[in-house]
Enzyme design. Structure first.
Site, PDB file in Angstrom:
ATOM      1  N   ASP A  26      44.052  -9.544  60.953  1.00  0.00           N
ATOM      2  CA  ASP A  26      45.366  -8.964  61.170  1.00  0.00           C
ATOM      3  C   ASP A  26      45.673  -8.039  59.998  1.00  0.00           C
ATOM      4  O   ASP A  26      45.451  -8.396  58.846  1.00  0.00           O
ATOM      5  CB  ASP A  26      46.412 -10.079  61.262  1.00  0.00           C
ATOM      6  CG  ASP A  26      47.780  -9.551  61.641  1.00  0.00           C
ATOM      7  OD1 ASP A  26      47.968  -9.208  62.807  1.00  0.00           O
ATOM      8  OD2 ASP A  26      48.650  -9.473  60.761  1.00  0.00           O
ATOM      9  N   ASP A 224      47.914 -14.723  59.220  1.00  0.00           N
ATOM     10  CA  ASP A 224      48.813 -15.511  58.375  1.00  0.00           C
ATOM     11  C   ASP A 224      50.202 -15.735  58.957  1.00  0.00           C
ATOM     12  O   ASP A 224      51.025 -16.407  58.351  1.00  0.00           O
ATOM     13  CB  ASP A 224      48.964 -14.840  57.002  1.00  0.00           C
ATOM     14  CG  ASP A 224      49.703 -13.504  57.079  1.00  0.00           C
ATOM     15  OD1 ASP A 224      49.846 -12.969  58.198  1.00  0.00           O
ATOM     16  OD2 ASP A 224      50.127 -13.010  56.029  1.00  0.00           O
ATOM     17  N   ASP A 228      50.245 -15.138  64.915  1.00  0.00           N
ATOM     18  CA  ASP A 228      48.777 -15.202  64.897  1.00  0.00           C
ATOM     19  C   ASP A 228      48.245 -16.545  65.390  1.00  0.00           C
ATOM     20  O   ASP A 228      47.055 -16.673  65.682  1.00  0.00           O
ATOM     21  CB  ASP A 228      48.253 -14.956  63.473  1.00  0.00           C
ATOM     22  CG  ASP A 228      48.570 -13.565  62.973  1.00  0.00           C
ATOM     23  OD1 ASP A 228      48.572 -12.636  63.795  1.00  0.00           O
ATOM     24  OD2 ASP A 228      48.814 -13.406  61.767  1.00  0.00           O
TER      25      ASP A 228
END
Length: 336
Positions: A26, A224, A228
């Protein structure tokens, strides 16, 4: 694993991590610092830069998104005292809307702009900002596009080194982000990332992982945030940043204590060393038992008149256990 800054939740993750060929990361918090900074304020109507920023900051006071913090910090740096917004509403994956001093205001991405019925203008200006790696937000006032705000998140100092090391491990790197494709490609090109999946809504992240898996890839996902979590659970191995949310860490198989992508390289090396150590232990345990049990049973007595003393047998079995433990402890000295 703790000494390497890596925590494995289960033994299965140790084994699978060795065979992963694709790492999805990400963009926010893993690749970047996670503290975006306001870079550009571009009026597109008669409103001034300060007026644009004041309206945007008024909306963002009700938001917890990292981009909101960048807008508020930018307004504070310029000495702008933002008003409070009423009728505030956060639109997932698009932005925020509300009323400021009787005016209907929206701030977010192109999808939000379209939902408000505002036509995009000066598209080349927005694309130019994205090409510089900025995340562009549209400010709509009373149904019309009033200005653009560009926010950039600095790349972590450790990220370039981590990406080189991950490539050396034979991993293909894919960046997953809700940013526009232009912004994502600009960041990916700067860092040497192999592929980009951009303009992904939070609820679409797990689907993006499924598509990669459908292509026959073994996927590890590093993230994080709360959004996610489904993707971390979907991947063969979920990797959470220790600096991220508790939900992400609960959904992941591995936690990088310091939130440093270089920890994934250490985790791969640690997993290889662990499996190698387990195989060594199994080999020596088998050798001890294969040799010791028949002798203890008296297999040598008919030929050589040798019987194994129970005390010696017990000592041999104890030495077997000690040797296995000693070999396992060598992992503490493994160079990863």
């Amino acid at each position: 694993g703790a000494t390497a800054g890596v925590l494995f939740k289960n033994a299965e993750a140790i084994e699978i991590l060795r065979s992963v060929d694709t790492l999805v990361v990400d963009k926010t918090g893993t690749l970047t610092v996670g503290k975006p900074k306001l870079v550009t304020v571009k009026p597109l109507t008669e409103l001034s830069e300060n007026e644009i920023l004041s309206l945007a900051a008024a909306l963002e006071r009700g938001s917890e998104h990292p981009l909101a913090a960048a807008i508020l910090a930018g307004a504070e740096e310029r000495g702008i005292d933002a008003h409070s917004a009423s009728e505030f509403q956060s639109v997932t994956g698009k932005g925020v809307v509300g009323s400021v001093n009787g005016r209907k205001v929206g701030l977010g991405n192109r999808a939000l702009l379209e939902s408000l019925g505002a036509a995009e203008s000066n598209a080349d200006v927005a694309e130019a900002l994205r090409a510089e790696g900025q995340t562009v937000m549209y400010l709509a006032v009373d149904g019309k596009l009033a200005g653009l705000l560009g926010v950039a998140d600095p790349i972590k100092e450790t990220t370039p080194e981590a990406i080189r090391a991950l490539h050396d491990e034979g991993l293909s790197l894919v960046m997953l982000t809700g940013d526009s494709k232009t912004t994502a490609l600009a960041v990916a090109k700067r860092l040497g990332i192999d592929d980009v999946i951009a303009e992904v809504l939070p609820e679409q992240k797990a689907d993006a992982i499924k598509k990669l898996q459908a292509q026959g890839k073994k996927v590890a996902m590093a993230g994080d945030g709360i959004n996610d979590a489904p993707a971390l659970a979907q991947a063969e191995v979920g990797i959470a940043m220790g600096t991220g949310t508790d939900v992400a860490m609960e959904s992941a198989d591995i936690t990088l204590v310091k939130g440093d992508l270089r920890g994934i390289v250490r985790a791969r090396r640690l997993s290889r060393a662990t499996i190698r150590n387990i195989r060594q232990n199994l080999f020596w345990a088998f050798v001890y038992n294969a040799a010791g049990v028949p002798v203890a049973a008296g297999i040598l007595y008919p030929f050589f008149g040798i019987l194994l003393s129970p005390m010696i047998a017990a000592a041999a079995m104890s030495f077997s256990s000690v040797s296995v433990i000693a070999n396992a402890l060598r992992l503490r000295m493994a160079r990863i």
